[in-house]
Every structure is written in C-alpha cells, then in structure tokens.
Scaffold this motif. Structure first.
Motif, PDB file in Angstrom:
ATOM      1  N   ILE A  70       0.874  -1.590   0.173  1.00 13.68           N
ATOM      2  CA  ILE A  70       0.229  -0.184  -0.240  1.00 13.68           C
ATOM      3  C   ILE A  70       0.886   1.455   0.085  1.00 13.68           C
ATOM      4  O   ILE A  70       1.764   1.539   1.157  1.00 13.68           O
ATOM      5  CB  ILE A  70      -1.381  -0.051   1.344  1.00 13.68           C
ATOM      6  N   PRO A  71       0.923   1.972  -1.006  1.00 12.37           N
ATOM      7  CA  PRO A  71       1.678   3.514  -0.837  1.00 12.37           C
ATOM      8  C   PRO A  71       1.501   4.277   0.135  1.00 12.37           C
ATOM      9  O   PRO A  71       0.226   4.087   0.414  1.00 12.37           O
ATOM     10  CB  PRO A  71       1.243   3.321  -2.292  1.00 12.37           C
ATOM     11  N   MET A  72       2.887   4.924   0.667  1.00  8.67           N
ATOM     12  CA  MET A  72       1.780   5.649   1.987  1.00  8.67           C
ATOM     13  C   MET A  72       1.667   7.864   1.523  1.00  8.67           C
ATOM     14  O   MET A  72       1.715   7.366   0.160  1.00  8.67           O
ATOM     15  CB  MET A  72       3.719   5.760   2.735  1.00  8.67           C
ATOM     16  N   PRO A  73       0.372   7.428   2.189  1.00  9.54           N
ATOM     17  CA  PRO A  73      -0.353   8.495   1.796  1.00  9.54           C
ATOM     18  C   PRO A  73       1.056   9.851   1.446  1.00  9.54           C
ATOM     19  O   PRO A  73       1.922   9.551   3.275  1.00  9.54           O
ATOM     20  CB  PRO A  73      -1.321   8.781   2.051  1.00  9.54           C
ATOM     21  N   ALA A  74       0.512  11.172   1.029  1.00 10.43           N
ATOM     22  CA  ALA A  74       1.480  11.898   1.211  1.00 10.43           C
ATOM     23  C   ALA A  74       0.980  12.651   2.262  1.00 10.43           C
ATOM     24  O   ALA A  74       1.745  13.637   2.587  1.00 10.43           O
ATOM     25  CB  ALA A  74       1.393  13.092  -0.216  1.00 10.43           C
ATOM     26  N   LEU A  75       0.184  12.347   2.974  1.00 11.44           N
ATOM     27  CA  LEU A  75      -0.393  13.804   3.775  1.00 11.44           C
ATOM     28  C   LEU A  75       0.160  12.718   5.143  1.00 11.44           C
ATOM     29  O   LEU A  75       0.152  13.936   6.102  1.00 11.44           O
ATOM     30  CB  LEU A  75      -2.070  12.820   4.390  1.00 11.44           C
ATOM     31  N   ILE A  76       0.711  11.833   4.790  1.00 11.15           N
ATOM     32  CA  ILE A  76       1.804  11.814   6.239  1.00 11.15           C
ATOM     33  C   ILE A  76       2.661  12.823   6.410  1.00 11.15           C
ATOM     34  O   ILE A  76       3.733  12.940   7.433  1.00 11.15           O
ATOM     35  CB  ILE A  76       1.950  10.073   6.370  1.00 11.15           C
ATOM     36  N   ASP A  77       3.921  13.048   5.577  1.00 10.85           N
ATOM     37  CA  ASP A  77       4.792  13.478   5.788  1.00 10.85           C
ATOM     38  C   ASP A  77       4.845  15.254   5.918  1.00 10.85           C
ATOM     39  O   ASP A  77       5.524  15.596   6.179  1.00 10.85           O
ATOM     40  CB  ASP A  77       5.382  13.939   3.785  1.00 10.85           C
ATOM     41  N   ARG A  78       3.300  15.280   5.685  1.00 13.16           N
ATOM     42  CA  ARG A  78       3.113  16.927   6.431  1.00 13.16           C
ATOM     43  C   ARG A  78       2.635  16.985   7.902  1.00 13.16           C
ATOM     44  O   ARG A  78       1.949  17.433   8.099  1.00 13.16           O
ATOM     45  CB  ARG A  78       1.408  17.257   5.457  1.00 13.16           C
ATOM     46  N   LEU A  79       2.241  15.992   8.191  1.00 13.58           N
ATOM     47  CA  LEU A  79       2.134  15.856   9.698  1.00 13.58           C
ATOM     48  C   LEU A  79       2.910  16.976  10.987  1.00 13.58           C
ATOM     49  O   LEU A  79       3.829  16.112  10.790  1.00 13.58           O
ATOM     50  CB  LEU A  79       1.764  14.602  10.391  1.00 13.58           C
ATOM     51  N   PRO A  80       2.283  17.084  11.522  1.00 13.95           N
ATOM     52  CA  PRO A  80       3.432  17.984  12.487  1.00 13.95           C
ATOM     53  C   PRO A  80       3.968  17.623  13.904  1.00 13.95           C
ATOM     54  O   PRO A  80       4.759  18.026  14.272  1.00 13.95           O
ATOM     55  CB  PRO A  80       1.917  19.167  12.957  1.00 13.95           C
ATOM     56  N   VAL A  81       3.301  16.256  13.433  1.00 10.92           N
ATOM     57  CA  VAL A  81       3.752  15.534  15.059  1.00 10.92           C
ATOM     58  C   VAL A  81       3.618  14.050  14.795  1.00 10.92           C
ATOM     59  O   VAL A  81       2.296  13.953  13.878  1.00 10.92           O
ATOM     60  CB  VAL A  81       3.468  15.406  16.107  1.00 10.92           C
ATOM     61  N   GLY A  82       5.376  13.222  15.049  1.00 10.53           N
ATOM     62  CA  GLY A  82       5.383  11.797  14.585  1.00 10.53           C
ATOM     63  C   GLY A  82       4.872  11.636  13.039  1.00 10.53           C
ATOM     64  O   GLY A  82       5.340  10.185  12.802  1.00 10.53           O
ATOM     65  N   SER A  83       5.572  12.503  12.247  1.00  7.59           N
ATOM     66  CA  SER A  83       5.582  11.351  10.358  1.00  7.59           C
ATOM     67  C   SER A  83       6.806  10.548   9.837  1.00  7.59           C
ATOM     68  O   SER A  83       6.913   9.687  10.268  1.00  7.59           O
ATOM     69  CB  SER A  83       5.665  12.721   9.605  1.00  7.59           C
ATOM     70  N   HIS A  84       8.079  11.400  10.957  1.00  8.88           N
ATOM     71  CA  HIS A  84       8.938  10.529  11.010  1.00  8.88           C
ATOM     72  C   HIS A  84       8.922   8.718  10.970  1.00  8.88           C
ATOM     73  O   HIS A  84       9.213   8.008  10.772  1.00  8.88           O
ATOM     74  CB  HIS A  84      10.253  10.629  11.319  1.00  8.88           C
ATOM     75  N   GLN A  85       8.003   8.390  12.751  1.00 11.56           N
ATOM     76  CA  GLN A  85       7.468   7.331  13.123  1.00 11.56           C
ATOM     77  C   GLN A  85       6.623   6.928  12.267  1.00 11.56           C
ATOM     78  O   GLN A  85       6.952   5.594  12.427  1.00 11.56           O
ATOM     79  CB  GLN A  85       7.134   7.788  14.550  1.00 11.56           C
ATOM     80  N   ILE A  86       5.443   7.635  12.359  1.00  4.36           N
ATOM     81  CA  ILE A  86       4.597   6.704  11.308  1.00  4.36           C
ATOM     82  C   ILE A  86       5.124   5.935  10.135  1.00  4.36           C
ATOM     83  O   ILE A  86       4.577   5.509   9.415  1.00  4.36           O
ATOM     84  CB  ILE A  86       3.214   7.572  11.205  1.00  4.36           C
ATOM     85  N   ALA A  87       5.819   7.360   9.624  1.00  4.03           N
ATOM     86  CA  ALA A  87       6.243   6.547   7.509  1.00  4.03           C
ATOM     87  C   ALA A  87       7.339   5.547   7.663  1.00  4.03           C
ATOM     88  O   ALA A  87       7.219   4.571   7.294  1.00  4.03           O
ATOM     89  CB  ALA A  87       7.095   8.137   7.363  1.00  4.03           C
ATOM     90  N   ALA A  88       7.591   5.480   9.104  1.00  2.00           N
ATOM     91  CA  ALA A  88       9.307   3.581   8.670  1.00  2.00           C
ATOM     92  C   ALA A  88       8.442   3.209   9.062  1.00  2.00           C
ATOM     93  O   ALA A  88       8.685   1.387   8.538  1.00  2.00           O
ATOM     94  CB  ALA A  88       9.714   5.027  10.332  1.00  2.00           C
TER      95      ALA A  88
END
Length: 358
Positions: free
Chosen positions: A117-135
C-alpha cells in the motif's frame, strides 16, 4: 367450613402461610425454567418489545380509524412488513453496492498483495510523529503484504476461522431478526388490549405506584428510541448531503453509515472526520474543512440541544443519567441496552424521588 363466629386456629394460619410461600417458590421456579427454555429467543422478544413500545401510540391511533377498526390482522401485517423493510432495505443497498464493486476490490487486493500500500503524502505533512509513522508504514505496509510483518500472522487458517465465525454471527442475527418480526406481529395483532392488560397486571401486583412506574419505563423507552433513531437519521441525511456536495464517493452509503453511528452518542465524528481526512489526503482541503466543520456543527446541535430534549424531556430524566444509561446499557446488554439503560435510570430516579418524599 369454619363458622363465622369462630376464628382460624394458629395451625390453620401457619398452613396458609406455608402454602403461599410454597406457591411463590413454585411459580418462581416455573418462570425461571420457562425463561431458561426460551433463553435463545429472549433477544428477539426484547427487540420486539422495544419497537412495539416505540410505535404503540401510532398503533392506537391507527386502531381508532374506521378503515382498520375491523382489520387488526392486516394492520399488524402492514406494520410488521414496514419495520422489516426499514431494516432490510439499507442492508440490501449496502450489499448491492458491495457486489457492484467486488471486482474492483479484488483487483485492489491483489495489487496490494503484490506491491503493498503506497504511503499517503498526508503523513509527511503531519506536524507530529510523521517520521515514526512513515518508518512503520514503509516496513509493514509499503512492502508486498505477503512478506509484511504486520500480516505475517494472518495465515489461511486464521482467515478461515474468522470467516466462519463471522458467517455464524450473521446467520444467528438473521434468525433473531426473523423471530423478532414474528413476535412483533403478534404484539401488533394483540393491539392496545395487551397494553391495558399489562398495566392492569402491574397495578394488581404492585399497586398504583407499580403501574405508574411501568408507564414511566415505557415512556423512557419510547423517548429513547425517538431520540436515538430519529436524531441519528437526521444527522445521516444532513451529512450525506454534505458528502455529495463535497465529492466524497458513495455519499448515500456513507450517509447511512453516519446515521447508524449517530445513533450511538458521539460516534458520528468517527465517520465524517474519516471522510474529511480522505478529502484532505486527495488534495481537497476546502471540501475537507467544510465537511468537518459542518459535521461538528450538526453533531453539536443534535447532541446538546435536540437529543437531550427528546430523551430527557418526556421522562424528566437528567441528560447525564440518560448518557450513563445509554452507554452502560450498551456495554451490559449489547445494542438493545441503548434503550433498556435509560428505562433502568428512570426506575432509579422514581425510587429516589419516592424515598426522599417519605
């Protein structure tokens, strides 16, 4: 026979007391055995009773009309069929919608298994926790799901067991629904006479206070049904229109889901905020903000003004007790507890009022 001038002896009085006690024990045991025998059908009877109580004023009004006065059976058949369609039609719409999209869903599922499942681009724009969720997403969902750690334990045996359990629950629900309709038909066929007999039995067994308490419980169940169902349908209709205007796919289906969620206190935001997040992920920022803001306004008005008046007003029950009754009843008795809980809270308030006044 004992002559009028004589009084019963102490042995005779003791014998009568023992007989009354033995009769009470016998009746209790017989009722308990009967309830244990039909325990599988008690949910159907309870659901039928809740629906019948909610529609009892309408049934009494229809019985007074000349057209239905001598056709009670046809009136019962018509009302039962209408209730059945009220439940069946939404599920038929959902099933038809799901069947029409089954091919696309299967194609998407096979693509997910092969490529992830491709990662949505919205996750990179999250103010908090974007790196953990993306990983986590890259490790578990962006890779082919056949080798993903997140679905490693979902082997075929587990899927088969889950499917079998779900199928069994669906069949059980359909059986309960069928017996509920049958019970509802006989309740409607009995008509207002049944209600009068029940209140007369309450008055005979518990006095005027018992009859009054029974009426208060019936009013509580009726107002709860109106407050939950009518308000939920209203929220679903308004938000369904908002979904259609905002361009959310399957707005009708999502509006039905919102209506069902809105029957539970504070659950509608789960649906319309999810729709807003979907719009935001697809770049429709203005539409997402509009759906979220409109949904919050609708839920705020419904939960803080309309529903408290409908549920608590007719039963003179504080809305906090209404809320506790709804949530506690749902946790204890399941879905039907949404309507049983406020009735139990009504008993609590009545008993407390009587105790304070004495």
């Amino acid at each position: 026979m004992i002559p009028p001038e004589q009084t019963p002896s102490e042995d005779s009085l003791r014998t009568r007391r023992l007989q009354r006690a033995a009769s009470a024990v016998l009746y209790t045991v017989l009722v308990a055995i009967a309830l244990w025998t039909v325990r599988a059908f008690i949910p159907a009877v309870v659901w039928a009773a809740v629906i019948a109580i909610a529609l009892w004023p309408a049934l009494g009004w229809l019985e007074e009309r000349p057209r239905f006065r001598k056709h009670g059976t046809w009136l019962a058949i018509g009302l039962t069929a209408a209730i059945g369609l009220l439940f069946v039609v939404p599920f038929a719409v959902v099933a038809t919608q799901a069947a029409s999209e089954a091919r696309d869903m299967m194609h998407w599922f096979h693509e997910v298994l092969r490529s992830g499942i491709p990662m949505p681009a919205l996750i990179d724009r999250l103010p908090v926790g974007s790196h953990q969720i993306a990983a986590w997403w890259q490790e578990n969902l962006a890779t082919p799901l056949g080798s993903s750690p997140a679905v490693h334990n979902l082997h075929s045996a587990t899927v088969v067991a889950m499917t079998r359990h779900l199928g069994g629950r669906v069949v059980h629900g359909l059986v309960i629904f069928g017996f509920m309709l049958v019970t509802l038909f006989f309740l409607f066929q009995a008509g207002s006479r049944l209600g009068e007999q029940l209140f007369a039995a309450s008055r005979r067994a518990f006095g005027a206070d018992g009859a009054m308490l029974a009426r208060r419980m019936a009013d509580s169940v009726r107002s709860t049904v109106v407050g939950l169902v009518v308000v939920g349908l209203g929220e679903g209709a308004l938000l369904g229109i908002a979904y259609a205007i905002a361009g959310v796919p399957h707005a009708t289906l999502l509006g039905m889901l919102t209506a069902v969620a809105a029957m539970l206190p504070f659950c509608a935001p789960i649906v319309f905020l999810g729709a807003a997040l979907w719009l935001l992920a697809n770049g429709a920022t203005v539409a997402a903000i509009g759906v979220a803001a409109f949904g919050l306004i609708v839920v705020f008005v419904a939960e803080h003004f309309v529903r408290p008046v409908l549920i608590g007003g007719s039963t003179r029950l504080p809305f906090l007790l209404v809320l506790f009754g709804i949530l506690g009843g749902a946790e204890t008795f399941g879905l039907v507890g949404l309507f049983i809980g406020p009735a139990l809270m009504t008993i609590l308030v009545v008993l407390w009022t009587d105790w304070v006044r004495r």
